[in-house]
Design a protein around this motif. Structure first.
Motif, mmCIF file in Angstrom:
data_model
loop_
_atom_site.group_PDB
_atom_site.id
_atom_site.type_symbol
_atom_site.label_atom_id
_atom_site.label_comp_id
_atom_site.label_asym_id
_atom_site.label_seq_id
_atom_site.Cartn_x
_atom_site.Cartn_y
_atom_site.Cartn_z
ATOM 1 N N ASN A 120 0.829 -1.205 0.000
ATOM 2 C CA ASN A 120 0.000 0.000 0.000
ATOM 3 C C ASN A 120 0.865 1.257 0.000
ATOM 4 N N HIS B 40 -5.517 5.020 -9.176
ATOM 5 C CA HIS B 40 -6.555 4.000 -9.072
ATOM 6 C C HIS B 40 -6.137 2.795 -8.236
ATOM 7 N N LYS C 124 -6.094 0.715 -4.905
ATOM 8 C CA LYS C 124 -6.970 0.599 -3.741
ATOM 9 C C LYS C 124 -6.200 -0.059 -2.603
ATOM 10 N N TYR D 97 -10.384 -4.673 0.746
ATOM 11 C CA TYR D 97 -10.019 -3.281 0.505
ATOM 12 C C TYR D 97 -10.336 -2.447 1.741
ATOM 13 N N PRO E 149 -11.478 4.134 2.761
ATOM 14 C CA PRO E 149 -10.650 5.341 2.897
ATOM 15 C C PRO E 149 -11.224 6.327 3.921
ATOM 16 N N ASN E 150 -10.322 6.996 4.639
ATOM 17 C CA ASN E 150 -10.708 8.014 5.608
ATOM 18 C C ASN E 150 -10.691 9.408 5.008
ATOM 19 N N GLN E 151 -10.101 9.542 3.850
ATOM 20 C CA GLN E 151 -9.972 10.847 3.217
ATOM 21 C C GLN E 151 -10.776 10.868 1.922
ATOM 22 N N ASP F 200 -11.602 11.417 -2.051
ATOM 23 C CA ASP F 200 -10.855 11.098 -3.265
ATOM 24 C C ASP F 200 -10.106 12.333 -3.755
ATOM 25 N N ASN G 115 -6.937 6.853 -6.014
ATOM 26 C CA ASN G 115 -6.085 6.148 -5.073
ATOM 27 C C ASN G 115 -6.668 6.308 -3.668
ATOM 28 N N THR G 116 -6.771 5.207 -2.915
ATOM 29 C CA THR G 116 -7.348 5.256 -1.566
ATOM 30 C C THR G 116 -6.313 5.092 -0.461
ATOM 31 N N ASP H 292 -3.902 6.200 2.348
ATOM 32 C CA ASP H 292 -3.563 7.281 3.269
ATOM 33 C C ASP H 292 -2.219 6.895 3.894
#
Length: 132
Positions: free
Chosen positions: A29, A37, A39, A81, A84-86, A88, A93-94, A96
């Motif tokens: 990651n 893109h 994940k 997967y 995400p906390n943020q 897009d 892209n996910t 962090d």
């Protein structure tokens, strides 16, 4: 009297392998933080541990033939997967990076802890074999 290593080592023999595979996922990651893109993935540790304990029965096997069982699939089925906390950023892209670094550090500490538990188990077994 034979030594049953499954009972002697407990759950720690499984946690080391699962933590190592989780470290690979998290490092992947981080390495792909700038890949469009991509994940972020993570592993469900408790389900992977249950699967490892029930299916591997303490054996570590290497695939030397395509007719052998695929033991990597036991933990791969528990990879999913990460939510995400943020928001897009526009590239899909996910990852962090801060969250991944924190997860990697937590996993590394738990890996070291599992190694420490295994070390103490083996030390106890060595003392028992020597009659101390």
């Amino acid at each position: 009297m034979a030594i049953n290593f499954d009972k002697a080592l407990g759950v720690h023999q499984f946690t080391v392998g699962i933590r190592a595979q989780r470290a690979e996922l998290i490092s992947s990651n981080i390495a792909n933080a700038d890949t469009p893109h991509f994940k972020a993935q993570d592993m469900d540790f408790s389900n992977a541990l249950k699967a490892a304990k029930s299916r591997q029965n303490g054996l570590a096997m290497v695939n030397t033939s395509n007719q052998h069982f695929n033991l990597q699939a036991l933990t791969q089925q528990h990879v999913g997967y990460r939510v995400p906390n943020q928001p897009d950023t526009g590239d899909g892209n996910t990852v962090d990076v801060q969250q991944e670094k924190n997860a990697f550090m937590q996993n590394a500490l738990e890996y070291q802890m599992s190694l420490g538990f295994l070390d103490s188990k083996f030390s106890g077994l060595k003392r028992a074999l020597k009659g101390q």
